[in-house]
Design a protein around this motif. Sequence first.
Motif, short mmCIF file in Angstrom:
data_model
loop_
_atom_site.label_atom_id
_atom_site.label_comp_id
_atom_site.label_asym_id
_atom_site.label_seq_id
_atom_site.Cartn_x
_atom_site.Cartn_y
_atom_site.Cartn_z
N ARG A 12 0.86 -1.19 0.00
CA ARG A 12 0.00 0.00 0.00
C ARG A 12 0.90 1.24 0.00
N VAL A 13 0.57 2.17 -0.86
CA VAL A 13 1.33 3.41 -0.99
C VAL A 13 0.47 4.57 -0.49
N THR A 14 1.04 5.40 0.41
CA THR A 14 0.32 6.58 0.92
C THR A 14 1.21 7.80 0.79
N GLU A 15 0.54 8.96 0.75
CA GLU A 15 1.25 10.24 0.69
C GLU A 15 0.46 11.24 1.52
N ASP A 16 1.15 11.82 2.51
CA ASP A 16 0.50 12.77 3.43
C ASP A 16 -0.74 12.16 4.07
N GLY A 17 -0.69 10.87 4.41
CA GLY A 17 -1.80 10.21 5.08
C GLY A 17 -2.91 9.74 4.17
N ALA A 18 -2.85 10.07 2.91
CA ALA A 18 -3.90 9.66 1.97
C ALA A 18 -3.40 8.49 1.13
N ASP A 19 -4.32 7.58 0.81
CA ASP A 19 -3.95 6.42 0.00
C ASP A 19 -3.71 6.82 -1.44
N VAL A 20 -2.56 6.37 -1.96
CA VAL A 20 -2.27 6.57 -3.38
C VAL A 20 -2.75 5.37 -4.17
N GLY A 21 -2.61 4.19 -3.60
CA GLY A 21 -3.03 2.96 -4.25
C GLY A 21 -2.35 1.76 -3.61
N GLU A 22 -2.71 0.60 -4.07
CA GLU A 22 -2.10 -0.62 -3.56
C GLU A 22 -2.14 -1.69 -4.63
N THR A 23 -1.26 -2.67 -4.46
CA THR A 23 -1.19 -3.78 -5.40
C THR A 23 -0.69 -5.01 -4.67
N ALA A 24 -1.06 -6.16 -5.18
CA ALA A 24 -0.52 -7.39 -4.62
C ALA A 24 0.97 -7.46 -4.91
N ILE A 25 1.74 -7.88 -3.93
CA ILE A 25 3.18 -8.02 -4.15
C ILE A 25 3.40 -9.04 -5.26
N PRO A 26 4.11 -8.69 -6.29
CA PRO A 26 4.26 -9.58 -7.44
C PRO A 26 5.03 -10.85 -7.07
N SER A 27 4.84 -11.88 -7.89
CA SER A 27 5.63 -13.09 -7.75
C SER A 27 7.07 -12.80 -8.17
N ALA A 28 7.96 -13.75 -7.91
CA ALA A 28 9.38 -13.56 -8.23
C ALA A 28 9.56 -13.23 -9.70
N ASN A 29 10.38 -12.18 -9.93
CA ASN A 29 10.75 -11.75 -11.29
C ASN A 29 9.57 -11.20 -12.08
N GLU A 30 8.57 -10.70 -11.37
CA GLU A 30 7.43 -10.05 -12.01
C GLU A 30 7.30 -8.64 -11.45
N THR A 31 6.52 -7.80 -12.16
CA THR A 31 6.37 -6.40 -11.77
C THR A 31 4.91 -6.01 -11.73
N ALA A 32 4.66 -4.88 -11.05
CA ALA A 32 3.33 -4.27 -11.00
C ALA A 32 3.54 -2.77 -10.84
N THR A 33 2.46 -2.00 -11.01
CA THR A 33 2.57 -0.55 -10.89
C THR A 33 1.54 -0.02 -9.92
N VAL A 34 1.94 1.06 -9.22
CA VAL A 34 1.05 1.81 -8.35
C VAL A 34 1.32 3.28 -8.63
N GLY A 35 0.39 3.96 -9.28
CA GLY A 35 0.64 5.35 -9.68
C GLY A 35 1.80 5.41 -10.64
N ASP A 36 2.82 6.23 -10.31
CA ASP A 36 3.99 6.34 -11.16
C ASP A 36 5.15 5.48 -10.67
N LEU A 37 4.84 4.55 -9.76
CA LEU A 37 5.87 3.67 -9.20
C LEU A 37 5.78 2.28 -9.80
N GLN A 38 6.94 1.68 -9.96
CA GLN A 38 7.00 0.30 -10.44
C GLN A 38 7.45 -0.59 -9.28
N VAL A 39 6.66 -1.59 -9.00
CA VAL A 39 6.93 -2.53 -7.92
C VAL A 39 7.35 -3.86 -8.53
N SER A 40 8.49 -4.37 -8.11
CA SER A 40 8.98 -5.64 -8.64
C SER A 40 9.51 -6.50 -7.50
#
Length: 626
Positions: free
Chosen positions: A556-584
């Motif tokens: 879960r990603v927050t900024e100034d106490g407000a939720d930006v978004g969330e995503t399931a943690i990807p499996s090994a060697n996979e990626t996902a995005t939340v806003g302008d962030l890339q989660v791998s």
Amino acid sequence: MPIGPTQVALGALVLVAIGFTWRYGGRDRWRALVADRFVYGVPWGTLLTVGIVVAFYLFAQGGLRHWSEPLTYPFITWSYLYPLGWLTAGIAHGSPEHLVANMTGTLAFAPIAEYAWGHDPTRRTATDANGDDTGLLGRPWFRAVVAFPAALLAAAYLTAFFSLGPGLGFSGAVFAIAGFALVTYPLATIVAVLASSGLQLLYDALTQPVVREAVERGPPAPPEWAGIGFQAHLLGFLVGVLLGIALLRRRSRRPTPARLVLATALFGLVQSLWLLVLPAAEDVFTLYRGAGVVLVFSLAIGTTVAVTGSDRPLPRVVPIERATRRRLAGAWLAVLVLAVLVGTVGLLVGDQPVLFGLGVVLLVATLLALPALPSVVPDRMLSSPLSRRQTAIACLGVLTLLVAVPSIPFGLTVVDDAVPGTGEVEVEGYAVTYEQNVTVGQDSVVDVDTNESETRRDGVVLVNADREISTVSVRSDLLEYAGEGSVDVGGFGWRETVDVERTGWEVVGNETAYAVDLEIDDETTRSFASDPVRAHATVDEQTFHVVPDEETFLLRVTEDGADVGETAIPSANETATVGDLQVSTEELDGVERVVVETDETEVQIATQERYAAETAAEELDEIEEP
């Protein structure tokens, strides 16, 4: 278990040693000796008892199919309101090591006790031929295959019934057998102690000829001595000694005092009869080793006096008239009565468990009152003055009550139908769940503080109201160490296994976010999920939380106490995005780590939880590689 050359060689050498001993050890003399006491020279009662206990382990507990993981929970002395528990606890065992240890002790001590009693009462020597049994007890086969095994099983039931809390195992009966053997044949019993250790080592050598372990701390566990049922051992020993004294008196036979006192002291020291353990606090135990050794030597002296002591009256400390002695004895008894009243008032004022405390006070007062009784009891009530030996026997009897009676409130317990927490799995009346800081244990139906109803624990909780079971089956620290566990539930004729698995992420700069899943019949239930854990790392003033969900883990990603978004943690060697962030999720050296990236920054958020048991196994594999 595969049979290797070491087992074959060891087995052959054992057979050669037995044959050598039989050939050159005076076999005719030994054959005549045992034939005089056993039917066909075989201790049938011992073998039958061992067979019953082993059969129970193999079939009732499922040891035939699950040798290392027998079913135990339905066969423990949880409560007097669950009769099956205390009827089976004395012959059930928790592991192969537990079973083998008790059976080797039985095979070592029981033949001596069976020999002392004998199968055929008409073939005793002239020195112990008094009081021959008649009727069924006079028939050798009945004594061998019914009476003697029944006595051993009765000792197991007795020590299980008076167990100080939930108990399991034949060890109470083993100590009763040893106590009986000790007072009848002291030196043979000491030899049996060595034989028991030898049999145990022989079993270990056959089953594990080579042992290889890595240097490690091991899983968290209480001290080894904290799990030993010392109270059942002491109770069984005292019961066996009293029964042995009764047999010797019936046979008009007494062993040599020097042999008996030495043998009793050695037995108590070697077999840990000195073990006195009490819980001091949560997960803290106190071993009273010094007091235990004093108890052993006191038992040795008291047992010797009770068996071989003089039948002369107790000596007078001061040569005074009977009337004066009567007044002094009456005054002493009055002091004891006053002490009991003061103790009772103290229990009431101090808001202490009255029934339990009063029982202890009365038993101690009775023990202290014994020396004064001959002076105040009318002569017509005593056929003769109280002798030294009778006094010692009375003290042993009172001590037996002191050991047994305090356990009664611990058996008068119940549990309610409520299952702590949520996310439980139900199996035929059993409820399994994982909880933190939850109250477990039974509630006593009498006024006694067993410390069970207020015990708060973390871990996998097992509850069955019909069987009065409420306990932590897998501790949380053990699950954190191993990452997995199992809970075997069942009853006669059935068994189910609930697999427990812990998964988690070690969040950078903070604690671990984890979840516990329960699986049975290929169905998985998320029993517990920890609170979200925030990482100390930030990216563009955005913060990150690892959140255990009902099925997976979220970032879960927050900024100034407000939720930006969330995503399931990807499996090994996979990626996902939340806003302008890339989660791998990246895997490095077998360890997964969660990384958050932007065009300019890469920050590690969490790493996959690693368990100490896995690390130790990998180290051992590396050692074993050529």
